[in-house]
Design an enzyme around this catalytic site. Structure first.
Site, PDB file in Angstrom:
ATOM      1  N   HIS A  95     -11.277  -2.190   4.027  1.00 42.49           N
ATOM      2  CA  HIS A  95     -11.130  -1.780   5.458  1.00 42.49           C
ATOM      3  C   HIS A  95     -11.870  -0.380   5.580  1.00 42.49           C
ATOM      4  CE1 HIS A  95      -7.851   0.113   3.322  1.00 42.49           C
ATOM      5  NE2 HIS A  95      -8.014   1.203   4.252  1.00 42.49           N
ATOM      6  N   ASP A  96     -12.377   0.262   4.789  1.00 41.14           N
ATOM      7  CA  ASP A  96     -12.952   1.628   5.021  1.00 41.14           C
ATOM      8  C   ASP A  96     -14.476   1.640   4.873  1.00 41.14           C
ATOM      9  OD1 ASP A  96     -10.564   3.043   5.176  1.00 41.14           O
ATOM     10  OD2 ASP A  96     -10.394   3.168   3.028  1.00 41.14           O
ATOM     11  N   ASP A 140      -2.819   4.669  -2.374  1.00 41.86           N
ATOM     12  CA  ASP A 140      -3.893   5.185  -1.295  1.00 41.86           C
ATOM     13  C   ASP A 140      -4.159   6.861  -1.834  1.00 41.86           C
ATOM     14  OD1 ASP A 140      -5.034   5.247   1.364  1.00 41.86           O
ATOM     15  OD2 ASP A 140      -3.741   6.929   1.659  1.00 41.86           O
ATOM     16  N   GLU A 163      -6.626   4.077  -5.545  1.00 42.68           N
ATOM     17  CA  GLU A 163      -7.721   4.331  -4.948  1.00 42.68           C
ATOM     18  C   GLU A 163      -8.366   5.558  -5.279  1.00 42.68           C
ATOM     19  OE1 GLU A 163      -9.412   4.850  -0.330  1.00 42.68           O
ATOM     20  OE2 GLU A 163      -7.677   5.844  -1.073  1.00 42.68           O
ATOM     21  N   ASP A 200       0.772  -1.012  -0.125  1.00 40.41           N
ATOM     22  CA  ASP A 200       0.025   0.019   0.147  1.00 40.41           C
ATOM     23  C   ASP A 200       0.869   1.181   0.035  1.00 40.41           C
ATOM     24  OD1 ASP A 200      -2.122   1.703   0.428  1.00 40.41           O
ATOM     25  OD2 ASP A 200      -3.083   0.038   1.767  1.00 40.41           O
TER      26      ASP A 200
HETATM   27  C1  NOJ Z   1      -7.746   5.574   2.357  1.00 40.74           C
HETATM   28  C2  NOJ Z   1      -7.313   4.641   3.342  1.00 40.74           C
HETATM   29  O1  NOJ Z   1      -8.046   3.285   2.760  1.00 40.74           O
HETATM   30  C3  NOJ Z   1      -8.006   4.995   4.658  1.00 40.74           C
HETATM   31  O2  NOJ Z   1      -7.987   3.743   5.566  1.00 40.74           O
HETATM   32  C4  NOJ Z   1      -7.231   5.900   5.374  1.00 40.74           C
HETATM   33  O3  NOJ Z   1      -7.727   6.554   6.285  1.00 40.74           O
HETATM   34  C5  NOJ Z   1      -7.211   7.400   4.290  1.00 40.74           C
HETATM   35  N1  NOJ Z   1      -6.952   6.969   2.889  1.00 40.74           N
HETATM   36  C6  NOJ Z   1      -6.019   8.065   4.601  1.00 40.74           C
HETATM   37  O4  NOJ Z   1      -4.800   7.302   4.190  1.00 40.74           O
END
Ligand code: NOJ
Length: 589
Positions: free
Chosen positions: A363-364, A233, A290, A131
């Protein structure tokens, strides 16, 4: 061609769909397109490292824990594991605040453990995907510590610093994605710094070539270690607009969403082309960005022939509950038609150009069964329904740990039980917007990122076999009924459905790159599509509702003599005319 004929009310055991798949595959179906890359022909599995498997009893998952579970992943036909950040970090945002990108967080192990994991994974045909957190670092990163010291010096221009507004306040009205101002004051410099996320996650200044050089060097380092790819990310935020003007106010505190102000700023693709040309080109690794805020019609620029990445996680289906900023206490209504449109648009955008990473969980996001079906749905059937779509759309399926077990949301009473910083700030926002504490907790239950971050449920022993110590986040209390050991032994479990489908996908190349065409687009209950190539035609039909849904092959435009190869109920009438609640079927025609 040899086919398995499924008779009325014939009970299909867990093995039978797999056998059916093997036989159909054996009978001379189209071979997978040889031009496809390895990462287009496999499944990727996301590991939230904190919660996957603890090997040393400290209550946190770790690298050796992952190594010990590689054989489990093989059974899901996983060819790559994406690890959430494993670098040295104060863990304010669980690793997305990186202090040193070339060091392993001692909580997770050592560099030797990492090398061992890469080696053992490779032996099993599994690549390790890192990541890359490129938009920001931790405020404990030495680059930021130096930058914050003074306005002159090697690192002074590595972050985004601005003088106060004429009234001494923040430079503009932007709100960070986790709520509150996007600016934090630094006494030593007499300036504010910008952070898209938490104050402890200062944004890097990509305009500075030295910053880009340092970031690119990190990717080269990990390629050198044997990484198989990168998940990029928060990538659409790296470029900031020339003007830092106030934006349109959309919250009670008079702020404007930083997302709206900085996402996909013109010029961003120049940086990313540079990254691709200078770092990625010539290496057998994949990149997946992402990309909140990049819509299907922009995918061509990002992942088309002249794009910057191989794949892009676009958010239109996973953020259906929010049309604007993701403020949990202001959710929107959505219907199956909205979901179908979101998926249709990205399938269409990548049909001839680029490639799509299929996902429902990460995970979000809350657990997908709760998000797409609601807490009332039959867990196992709903899990199989989503798994069916995940493993039959065109693209590379990205599974998230526990999704293959049908893990669900948690509903803790106390806010203190939650760890996620965004959960806490969304709770506060709800109170400020006038909701009661109970109502605010209901938004937490529905949307908290911790829903997906509870420890992996391996077995029915204490703490679900995740740790011998005290888990950093409580295990979901349903673990005695929902766990991998139990489901391995149950022929009709969600896990065995996933395993069967993953094997089926391997046997049927049409599911990887065959043409996608949607049917019954107007149905409020049924999601149906075909996958076809020169030698095979499959129909996938899924009932997204808790009621029977009437359908017919005629209405779907399917002629010939269709044959059900897989049904999530295990048995089907000879000529089915109804889909039972949440039923999913794969039909050959
Ligand atoms: C996306 C990540 O998936 C998330 O978990 C994170 O809090 C934010 N970006 C900041 O890096």
């Amino acid at each position: 061609m040899m086919r398995i004929r499924i008779r009325k009310r014939l009970v299909i055991t867990a093995m039978m769909p797999i056998i059916a798949a093997a036989l159909v595959g054996f009978s001379g179906e189209k071979k997978m397109d040889d031009n496809l890359k390895w990462w287009q022909k496999t499944n990727v599995y996301e590991i939230y490292v904190n919660s996957f498997q603890d090997s040393d009893g400290d209550g946190y998952g770790d690298l050796n824990g992952i190594t010990s579970r590689l054989d489990y992943l093989k059974e899901l036909k996983v060819g790559a594991i994406w690890l959430t950040p494993v670098y040295e970090s104060p863990m304010v945002d669980n690793g997305y605040d990186v202090a040193d990108y070339k060091k392993i967080n001692p909580r997770y192990g050592t560099m030797q453990d990492m090398e061992h994991l890469i080696f053992e994974a490779k032996k099993r045909g599994i690549r390790v995907v890192m990541d890359l957190v490129y938009n920001h670092t931790s405020d404990q990163n030495k680059w930021f510590i130096e930058s914050a010291k003074s306005r002159t010096g090697k690192y002074s221009d590595w972050y985004i610093w601005r003088d106060p507004a004429p009234d001494g306040g923040e430079p503009n009205n932007w709100r960070g994605i986790f709520g509150g101002s996007a600016w934090t004051w630094c006494e030593a410099r007499g300036q504010y710094y910008l952070h898209t996320f938490a104050a402890q996650q200062p944004d890097l200044n990509w305009e500075n070539p030295e910053v880009r050089k340092a970031l690119y060097d990190i990717a080269r380092f990990w390629i050198g270690k044997g990484a198989g790819g990168f998940r990029m990310d928060a990538i659409p935020y790296i470029e900031k607009p020339v003007s830092f003007a106030d934006g349109p106010v959309d919250d009670t505190e008079g702020r404007a969403s930083i997302h709206d102000m900085t996402v996909n700023t013109p010029g961003i693709l120049d940086f990313l082309h540079e990254f691709k040309n200078q770092v990625i080109k010539g290496h057998d690794v994949f990149t997946v960005g992402e990309a909140n805020g990049i819509s299907a019609d922009q995918l061509d620029d990002w992942v088309g022939e002249n794009g910057v990445f191989d794949m892009l996680f676009e958010f239109s289906h996973s953020t259906l509950a929010f049309k604007g900023a993701e403020t949990w206490c202001k959710p929107d209504e959505w219907t199956l038609k909205d979901l179908k449109k979101a998926l249709r648009d990205s399938q269409a955008a990548t049909a001839d150009n680029g490639w799509y990473p299929i996902y429902f969980e990460n995970h979000d996001r809350p657990r997908s069964i709760d998000f797409y079906f609601g807490a009332h749905a039959d867990r196992a059937l709903a899990g199989k329904a989503l798994g069916t779509v995940l493993l039959t759309l065109r693209g590379t399926p990205f599974l998230y740990q526990g999704e293959e077990l049908g893990m669900t949301n948690v509903h803790w009473d106390q806010l203190d039980t939650y760890d996620d910083l965004n959960t806490r700030s969304q709770y506060e926002i709800a109170l400020k917007e006038g909701f009661s504490p109970d109502e605010a907790m209901r938004f937490v239950h529905r949307f908290s990122r911790d829903n997906a971050r509870t420890p992996m449920q391996w077995d029915g022993s204490e703490h679900a076999g995740f740790t011998n110590g005290v888990p950093w986040l409580p295990v979901n209390e349903n673990y005695t009924a929902v766990n991998a050991e139990l489901q391995s032994a149950q022929p009709d479990s969600v896990l065995n459905w996933y395993r069967g489908l993953a094997a089926f996908r391997c046997e049927h190349p049409v599911l990887t790159d065959g043409r996608f065409e949607e049917r019954m687009t107007e149905s409020d209950q049924i999601y149906a599509f075909t996958r076809t190539d020169g030698s095979e035609k499959l129909l996938i039909v899924v009932n997204f509702s808790g009621e029977d849904a009437v359908f017919s092959y005629d209405a779907l435009g399917i002629g010939g003599a269709p044959q059900v190869l897989l049904s999530s109920y295990g048995f089907v009438p000879a000529v089915p005319d109804t889909l039972r609640p949440y039923e999913a079927m794969v039909v050959s025609y």
